[in-house]
Design a protein around this motif. Structure first.
Motif: not given
Length: 376
Positions: A67-74
């Motif tokens: 939650p709160g993360l886009t694919f760029v972060e996860f």
């Protein structure tokens, strides 16, 4: 990097999903679905929805996990920095190319159907200027624009095919048999592209408010799109027959012209339809390009100023990209090549991400249980 508020509700996420999926593809779906399945072409949208639903389920799982993360972060968290960064770059490039192809298809439809004397370049540059203006704002504006325009998309999408049934010959759906499951699978892989746009949820899910029902938003959007595409294909088959559909470049637009002859009050009904359809294409391309530029912003840990500059800079290469195909045949060829690449970006990668994260969770949970037993 600026902290973004999470304020997308379930309905806003549903609006984004529907607007992203229903666009240029609706004009060609009757021909695509009947190419191999003939009078059973209505199976095409169903098979395509099944393929897309697998990836959507994976994206919903990832959205709940991060939650709160886009694919760029996860993505780097799951695949590691090297492979994750490569997948991020592929996703961004795919969305950029897809936005360009969609803009060109939009231009071709408008020029051939409504404004034959207007240069193609003028149509495309006008659309791109509107999209760039959208991309210069914060992400909340995207949700509001989709929510505002979705009523203008929902009603015509259902109304046009249903009214055209007045001219239907239901015997065109007979006989109820198909030659092979292979053709169903091939058609499903071809028609799944009608639903592409769902992968953008790997960006927009990050801004869902706590308690927003990601699964409900996804399945509502998928179900509505399936119904629209299904009745459009059935209308195309019953009105024209599958043989005639293969000779039509924009079969759904021809359906609109047939509807006009049934005595409706508008003299140029296809013009009214295209005016509404423009809003649909605007949100489709806007959602794609915004996700592309916002992902670059997240990747480089920048703020809104970087996003605005990137949106303006990226417009020129995007414009020239739309002009690469020399004619409509070449354009459809490029679209098919992009579809083949899209299998990796929109189906394989999300499913692999979800499976890897699921296995990692099970492994970590098992290790915690073993540690707890060892401690006692």
């Amino acid at each position: 990097m600026e902290k973004q508020q999470r304020n997308f509700g379930t309905w806003q996420l549903t609006s984004i999903m529907i607007s992203s999926m229903i666009g240029v593809g609706i004009l060609v779906i009757p021909r695509t679905a009947t190419e191999l399945l003939h009078q059973m072409g209505w199976l095409g949208p169903i098979a395509g929805a099944f393929v897309a639903s697998l990836a959507v389920a994976a994206i919903v799982y990832l959205g709940n996990q991060f939650p709160g993360l886009t694919f760029v972060e996860f993505m780097p968290k799951i695949f590691g920095v090297a492979i994750g960064t490569l997948c991020i770059c592929l996703f961004i490039l795919y969305q950029f190319l897809n936005a360009g192809i969609t803009a060109r298809l939009f231009g071709e439809v408008v020029v051939t159907s409504v404004l034959p004397q207007t240069p193609l370049e003028v149509i495309i540059i006008t659309l791109l200027l509107l999209v760039v203006f959208l991309c210069c704002h914060e992400i909340e504006v995207v949700a509001r624009v989709n929510e505002l325009l979705i009523p203008f998309l929902l009603l015509p999408s259902l109304l046009i095919p249903l009214v055209s049934f007045m001219n239907a010959d239901w015997y065109n759906l007979l006989p109820f048999r198909f030659e092979s499951w292979t053709n169903v699978m091939k058609t499903g892989l071809n028609t799944y592209t009608l639903y592409t746009g769902y992968e953008l949820l790997m960006v927009y899910f990050a801004f869902a408010i706590p308690g927003a029902r990601l699964g409900v938003a996804s399945m509502t959007g998928m179900s509505f799109s399936l119904v629209v595409y299904l009745i459009t294909v059935v209308a195309g088959i019953t009105v024209f027959g599958y043989e005639e559909l293969q000779r039509l470049v924009w079969p759904t637009l021809e359906l609109v012209k047939v509807t006009q002859k049934t005595g409706w009050f508008l003299e140029r009904f296809e013009s009214a339809f295209l005016a509404i359809w423009v809003a649909s294409v605007f949100t489709t391309i806007g959602n794609m390009l915004y996700a592309t530029i916002f992902s670059l912003r997240r990747l480089f840990h920048k703020g809104i100023r970087f996003q605005q500059i990137t949106a303006i800079v990226i417009m020129m290469p995007l414009f020239f990209l739309t002009l690469v195909p020399q004619n409509i045949v070449e354009l459809f060829s490029y679209t098919q090549h992009l579809t083949n690449v899209g299998y990796l970006i929109t189906i394989i990668i999300p499913i692999l991400l979800a499976i890897t994260q699921f296995i990692r969770n099970r492994f970590n949970k098992g290790r915690e249980v073993n540690n707890a037993k060892g401690g006692t």
